[in-house]
Design an enzyme around this catalytic site. Structure first.
Site, PDB file in Angstrom:
ATOM      1  N   LYS A  15      46.950  40.124  32.505  1.00  0.00           N
ATOM      2  CA  LYS A  15      45.807  40.598  31.713  1.00  0.00           C
ATOM      3  C   LYS A  15      46.313  40.707  30.155  1.00  0.00           C
ATOM      4  CE  LYS A  15      43.533  42.307  35.610  1.00  0.00           C
ATOM      5  NZ  LYS A  15      43.251  43.552  36.759  1.00  0.00           N
ATOM      6  N   ASP A  58      35.820  47.464  33.705  1.00  0.00           N
ATOM      7  CA  ASP A  58      35.629  47.091  35.232  1.00  0.00           C
ATOM      8  C   ASP A  58      34.192  47.210  36.015  1.00  0.00           C
ATOM      9  OD1 ASP A  58      38.035  45.701  35.763  1.00  0.00           O
ATOM     10  OD2 ASP A  58      38.946  47.465  36.308  1.00  0.00           O
ATOM     11  N   GLN A 108      44.271  49.848  36.913  1.00  0.00           N
ATOM     12  CA  GLN A 108      44.780  48.901  37.988  1.00  0.00           C
ATOM     13  C   GLN A 108      44.570  49.419  39.287  1.00  0.00           C
ATOM     14  OE1 GLN A 108      45.313  45.563  37.314  1.00  0.00           O
ATOM     15  NE2 GLN A 108      44.988  45.293  39.476  1.00  0.00           N
TER      16      GLN A 108
END
Ligand code: NAP
Length: 298
Positions: A55, A122, A99
């Protein structure tokens, strides 16, 4: 017998990344703003480390600044929440990514709830979940967003289309169902307690598989000509070699029945990162009252 068209997720994701690169450059040149993404990695899970590295690299490629924060696996939820609070207040940071999975014993809901919803790239904060189901602007989870973009590459109009989503997880199945509903599909969600999943799947013009079961969806589950999106990523052991990545769909069989289909790898996976970059740019603009540079419909 004609075989299904393979939907090229890599190419579609590359197109989106190209548009993100252009929009990020315009943001820098016209507004002196460099969008920034902070990633929080807790513990030393090797797959998570690789995802965060990928990422960060993807950010660098499109001109988004990235900041990595590593915490020990035993740090406790309050340490993570304190870091999140600091990043919420850091103006260089437009998006915060935690994460997953978090180490055992840390409730991800507590961490997600601490995020500023405007930086929740997210799309897991309860406020963004609510926006999604209400059909209001918010930040949409990346993998589901990627699935919608892949479907739009095949279906100009999704209205009235019969869609079946296999899987009802908070981060994949449910948000995909919400997006398809917002696009006026008729949506059925199949899960582990569903009776005769195969019969329901056979009705689908669009079948999205997100169950995490290698090659569970067989050719005879698929309506001839249907569009099949395989979200699954399963590592199947192979003797004396690294594990093989397979999806939830038996690709070779399904390809003979479907009209269009994604592959694993090279389907949904590349879209997830591209949509994360898009969300970061979107968050950077929205936080400053600027218009959305890359509308989802585009
Ligand atoms: P998850 O949290 O384990 O959820 C799996 C869902 O599938 C659950 O809702 C479960 O039902 C349902 N299910 C399991 N077995 C089933 C069966 N035999 N028939 C019908 N439904 C069944 O998994 P997830 O996080 O949603 O991920 C799903 C897959 O997508 C995994 O392979 C994951 O690695 C992959 N994934 C890929 C990406 C990407 O970027 N490509 C991103 C995220 C996830 P219940 O709710 O009843 O238990």
């Amino acid at each position: 017998m004609t075989e299904a068209t393979v939907i090229d997720g890599k190419a579609i994701a590359a197109g989106l990344r190209g548009r993100v690169t252009e929009a990020a450059a315009i943001l820098r040149e016209r507004h002196r703003i460099t969008a920034g993404l902070a990633a929080i990695l807790v513990g030393d899970d090797s797959a998570s480390q690789l995802y965060v590295r990928n990422k960060s690299r993807a950010c660098a490629e499109v001109g988004i600044a990235s900041f990595e924060h590593r915490l020990p696996g035993d740090c406790g939820v309050s340490t993570i929440v304190e870091l999140v609070a600091r990043l919420n207040g850091d103006d260089r940071v437009d998006g915060i990514l935690v994460q997953l999975p978090l180490p055992h014993g840390i409730d991800p809901r507590q961490v997600m709830a601490a995020l500023d919803p405007a930086k929740d790239v997210d799309g897991f904060h309860p406020m963004n979940v609510g926006h999604l189901w209400r059909g209001e602007p918010g930040l949409v989870p990346c993998t589901p967003q990627g699935v919608l973009l892949l479907l739009r590459s095949v279906h100009a109009d999704l209205s009235g289309v019969e869609a079946v989503v296999l899987g009802r997880s908070q981060i994949v199945g449910r948000p995909i169902a919400a997006l398809l509903l917002a696009a006026d599909c008729t949506v059925t969600v199949v899960h582990s307690k569903t009776r005769d999943a195969a019969a329901l799947c056979r009705r689908a013009d669009i079948l999205v598989a997100a169950i995490g079961r290698p090659a569970a969806v067989m050719a005879d589950w698929i309506k001839p000509g249907a569009t099949v999106i395989d979200v699954g990523i399963n590592r199947v052991p192979v003797a004396d070699r690294p594990p093989r990545l397979v999806g939830d769909v038996d690709f070779d069989g399904a390809r003979r029945v479907a009209g269009a289909i994604t592959q694993v790898p090279g389907g949904v996976g590349p879209m997830t990162i591209a949509c994360l970059l898009r969300n970061t740019l979107l968050a950077a603009c929205r936080r400053r009252g600027l218009p959305d540079p890359l509308p989802l419909q585009a």
